[in-house]
Motif scaffolding. Structure first.
Motif, PDB file in Angstrom:
ATOM      1  N   PRO A  37       8.046  55.822  59.371  1.00  0.00           N
ATOM      2  CA  PRO A  37       9.438  56.136  58.993  1.00  0.00           C
ATOM      3  C   PRO A  37       9.869  57.529  59.454  1.00  0.00           C
ATOM      4  CG  PRO A  37       8.359  54.990  57.185  1.00  0.00           C
ATOM      5  CD  PRO A  37       7.291  55.263  58.215  1.00  0.00           C
ATOM      6  N   GLU A  38       8.976  58.501  59.322  1.00  0.00           N
ATOM      7  CA  GLU A  38       9.325  59.867  59.739  1.00  0.00           C
ATOM      8  C   GLU A  38       9.573  59.923  61.248  1.00  0.00           C
ATOM      9  OE1 GLU A  38       7.308  59.848  55.939  1.00  0.00           O
ATOM     10  OE2 GLU A  38       6.651  59.078  57.887  1.00  0.00           O
ATOM     11  N   GLU A  39       8.702  59.287  62.012  1.00  0.00           N
ATOM     12  CA  GLU A  39       8.856  59.281  63.470  1.00  0.00           C
ATOM     13  C   GLU A  39      10.121  58.542  63.884  1.00  0.00           C
ATOM     14  OE1 GLU A  39       4.022  59.306  64.364  1.00  0.00           O
ATOM     15  OE2 GLU A  39       5.147  57.430  64.343  1.00  0.00           O
ATOM     16  N   THR A  40      10.445  57.462  63.166  1.00  0.00           N
ATOM     17  CA  THR A  40      11.642  56.681  63.495  1.00  0.00           C
ATOM     18  C   THR A  40      12.910  57.462  63.180  1.00  0.00           C
ATOM     19  OG1 THR A  40      10.411  54.660  63.005  1.00  0.00           O
ATOM     20  CG2 THR A  40      12.800  54.471  63.145  1.00  0.00           C
ATOM     21  N   ARG A  41      12.945  58.126  62.034  1.00  0.00           N
ATOM     22  CA  ARG A  41      14.120  58.955  61.712  1.00  0.00           C
ATOM     23  C   ARG A  41      14.315  60.041  62.770  1.00  0.00           C
ATOM     24  NH1 ARG A  41      11.433  59.393  56.418  1.00  0.00           N
ATOM     25  NH2 ARG A  41      12.054  57.555  55.211  1.00  0.00           N
ATOM     26  N   ALA A  42      13.215  60.657  63.183  1.00  0.00           N
ATOM     27  CA  ALA A  42      13.306  61.703  64.210  1.00  0.00           C
ATOM     28  C   ALA A  42      13.852  61.132  65.513  1.00  0.00           C
ATOM     29  CB  ALA A  42      11.937  62.339  64.436  1.00  0.00           C
ATOM     30  N   THR A  43      13.411  59.936  65.874  1.00  0.00           N
ATOM     31  CA  THR A  43      13.896  59.296  67.103  1.00  0.00           C
ATOM     32  C   THR A  43      15.385  58.994  67.014  1.00  0.00           C
ATOM     33  OG1 THR A  43      11.707  58.336  67.546  1.00  0.00           O
ATOM     34  CG2 THR A  43      13.597  57.309  68.621  1.00  0.00           C
ATOM     35  N   LEU A  44      15.821  58.435  65.895  1.00  0.00           N
ATOM     36  CA  LEU A  44      17.248  58.170  65.707  1.00  0.00           C
ATOM     37  C   LEU A  44      18.065  59.455  65.814  1.00  0.00           C
ATOM     38  CD1 LEU A  44      17.177  55.658  62.687  1.00  0.00           C
ATOM     39  CD2 LEU A  44      17.596  55.101  65.092  1.00  0.00           C
ATOM     40  N   ALA A  45      17.545  60.519  65.218  1.00  0.00           N
ATOM     41  CA  ALA A  45      18.263  61.796  65.226  1.00  0.00           C
ATOM     42  C   ALA A  45      18.394  62.351  66.636  1.00  0.00           C
ATOM     43  CB  ALA A  45      17.551  62.804  64.323  1.00  0.00           C
ATOM     44  N   VAL A  46      17.306  62.305  67.394  1.00  0.00           N
ATOM     45  CA  VAL A  46      17.340  62.853  68.751  1.00  0.00           C
ATOM     46  C   VAL A  46      18.281  62.042  69.646  1.00  0.00           C
ATOM     47  CG1 VAL A  46      15.964  63.328  70.817  1.00  0.00           C
ATOM     48  CG2 VAL A  46      15.056  63.894  68.567  1.00  0.00           C
ATOM     49  N   ARG A  47      18.275  60.697  69.486  1.00  0.00           N
ATOM     50  CA  ARG A  47      19.182  59.901  70.310  1.00  0.00           C
ATOM     51  C   ARG A  47      20.633  60.155  69.929  1.00  0.00           C
ATOM     52  NH1 ARG A  47      18.572  59.654  74.814  1.00  0.00           N
ATOM     53  NH2 ARG A  47      19.884  58.265  76.011  1.00  0.00           N
TER      54      ARG A  47
END
Length: 518
Positions: A103-113
């Motif tokens: 979940p942490e990695e996915t939130r970070a990915t969404l944020a960067v995109r």
């Protein structure tokens, strides 16, 4: 987006730059996301989307809109099929494998995109931006497989799971359950979108997964470096070492700034010991004496690595790009993740060096030949029960195994470029693989750190029990660290399983819950 809840600070996408510190806090929900309502920001996004519409109407040919992708650029897409092409892009890239991002990695990915898309160079609609922002806000997390990207033409396969989720077709994690994204949207009063021309490409053709993972790895590396510094102080206390190895004059003579900072922190930790104890040995082993020189390499590299990564995170990195002012189409290679790969490859090498350093320090503490009088394997058992107790013997073996695995992963990923996609993608970055490696090296090194933290605390407590150290000699900073360890790990007087303690400490080290302050 809805107003923030609670007392958490927020980050507004479209206003200001996103750095790795804030990215880490967004990933762990210590900072809440908001989308700018500034008319200028929204106008740039809307204008960019209109450029795509205008180009399609006036020129009739846009890469990835009226053509196939990559090597298939020579294939013309009939006008009646243009609307279907984005969904096909998201579908045929649905071949990711391996573990799913956390979940942490996915939130970070969404944020960067999201940072990339709100800049207005990608030609996406406001509708897409708002749905992506709401996914982050409402914690609707696409299930993204970690494997399948070569790190040029961007993170196509892993990012396709975001594109597919926006279209309602992919699984997401929402409120603790795995469900189809359109179901999660409906439960939150949202609706999936129809991907417009260029929109799937805009989501997928960029460096967001590797940048997100590398950003989290960098913040973890800072915590590990701080812990390794404090543990050097604790190891020096445990072996009744020579505190003068960290003399300020020594480090002024070789003035690498990061190295000087590490030495200063250790020197301040050990100031009470130096005032109240004279070392019996002229020179301690390298793993203690040279610790500032080892940790200092990472400390000195960190500002550059952070700067490079922050630039990448706040860039437009898909292809083609649309000049927001003129609408000109710019074909390039900003999806190439070479800078991210360099950051991740550097991080994993330097962090693995910390694992090796701490492995050697722990080995010094458990070995009676080098520990300056500590009991074998740091056992707390005495008298008749001493023969059957073995203290940290197996933990030291585990530390050696974790260190070996961390060191094995330091081969630079960037040199393993593979020509792919009919030799169109004939030089690729491997940045996503490097970023995953960096996270794994951090995990292994944090396990070493946790074990060393337990052992060093045990060593100092043994000295305190024997009167060889006093609270005054240990000093408030190290005593405070020991108290934090003792919240998880008791004094090991009798042999017992330590795996649960190790796991809890490892998690605290990686997340920053095991605070190390100087």
């Amino acid at each position: 987006m809805a107003a923030d809840t609670g007392d958490y600070p927020s980050f507004t996408f479209g206003e200001g730059l996103l750095d790795t510190v804030t990215l880490d806090r967004l990933a762990t929900q210590r900072v809440m996301p908001r989308l700018s309502t500034d008319p200028e920001v929204l106008n740039v996004i809307n204008t960019s989307a209109q450029h795509v519409v205008n180009l399609l109407e006036n020129e009739g040919k846009i890469y990835g809109v009226t053509t196939g992708y990559g090597d298939s650029v020579v294939r013309a897409v009939p006008p009646e099929l243009v609307a279907e092409l984005p969904l096909h892009l998201s579908r045929f890239h649905g071949c990711g494998m391996g573990r799913f991002l956390s979940p942490e990695e996915t939130r970070a990915t969404l944020a960067v995109r999201l940072v990339t898309l709100v800049r207005g160079w990608s030609g996406v609609s406001m509708e897409l931006v708002e749905l992506l922002a709401n996914m982050l806000r409402l914690d609707i997390l696409p299930r993204i497989p970690a494997e399948g990207s070569v790190g040029a033409s961007g993170d196509l396969t892993p990012l396709s799971y975001i594109a597919g989720a926006l279209a309602g077709e992919r699984d997401v994690l929402h409120k603790g359950q795995i469900k189809l994204s359109r179901e999660a949207f409906a439960q939150e009063g949202l609706k999936e979108i129809t991907l417009r021309p260029k929109e799937a490409l805009a989501i997928m053709n960029g460096t967001s997964v590797m940048s997100a993972l590398a950003g989290l790895a960098l913040e973890q590396s800072k915590r590990i470096a701080a812990a390794a510094t404090r543990l050097t102080s604790m190891c020096s206390l445990g072996i009744l070492g020579n505190t003068r190895h960290f003399d300020e004059r020594l480090f002024n003579a070789k003035p690498h700034q990061g190295q000087m900072l590490i030495a200063k922190r250790i020197r301040e930790d050990l100031a009470p010991m130096q005032e109240n104890h004279e070392a019996t040995r002229m020179q301690d082993r390298y793993s203690t004496r040279c610790a500032p020189h080892v940790i200092g390499v990472l400390q000195d590299a960190m500002p550059m690595l952070e700067s490079v990564l922050n630039t990448e995170i706040n860039s437009s990195n898909d292809n083609p790009l649309f000049d927001p002012e003129t609408g000109d189409v710019l074909h390039g290679g900003h999806f190439y993740g070479g800078h991210v790969c360099m950051v991740a490859d550097t991080l994993k090498t330097q962090v693995a060096n910390l694992a090796d350093l701490m492995d050697r320090q722990l080995a010094t503490l458990v070995d009676t030949r080098y520990s300056n009088g500590l009991p074998s394997n740091l056992t707390g058992a005495t008298g008749a029960r001493a023969p059957i107790n073995h203290g940290f013997k197996a933990v030291q073996i585990g530390v050696s195994a974790w260190t070996a695995e961390a060191c094995k992963l330091t081969m630079p990923a960037s040199v393993f470029s593979r020509s792919t996609e009919c030799h169109n993608q004939d030089k690729v970055s491997m940045g996503t693989i490097a970023a995953r490696d960096a996270l794994r090296v951090n995990e292994l090194t944090a396990q070493v750190t946790a074990a060393h933290m337990m052992a060093a605390t045990q060593a100092i407590e043994l000295r305190l029990n024997e009167g060889e150290l006093t609270d005054v000699m240990v000093g408030p900073r190290v005593l405070n660290q020991m108290e934090k360890v003792r919240e998880v790990v008791p004094f090991i007087a009798e042999d017992q399983p330590m795996d649960k303690m190790l796991r809890e400490l490892t998690d605290k080290i990686l997340t920053g819950a095991m605070d190390v302050t100087f």
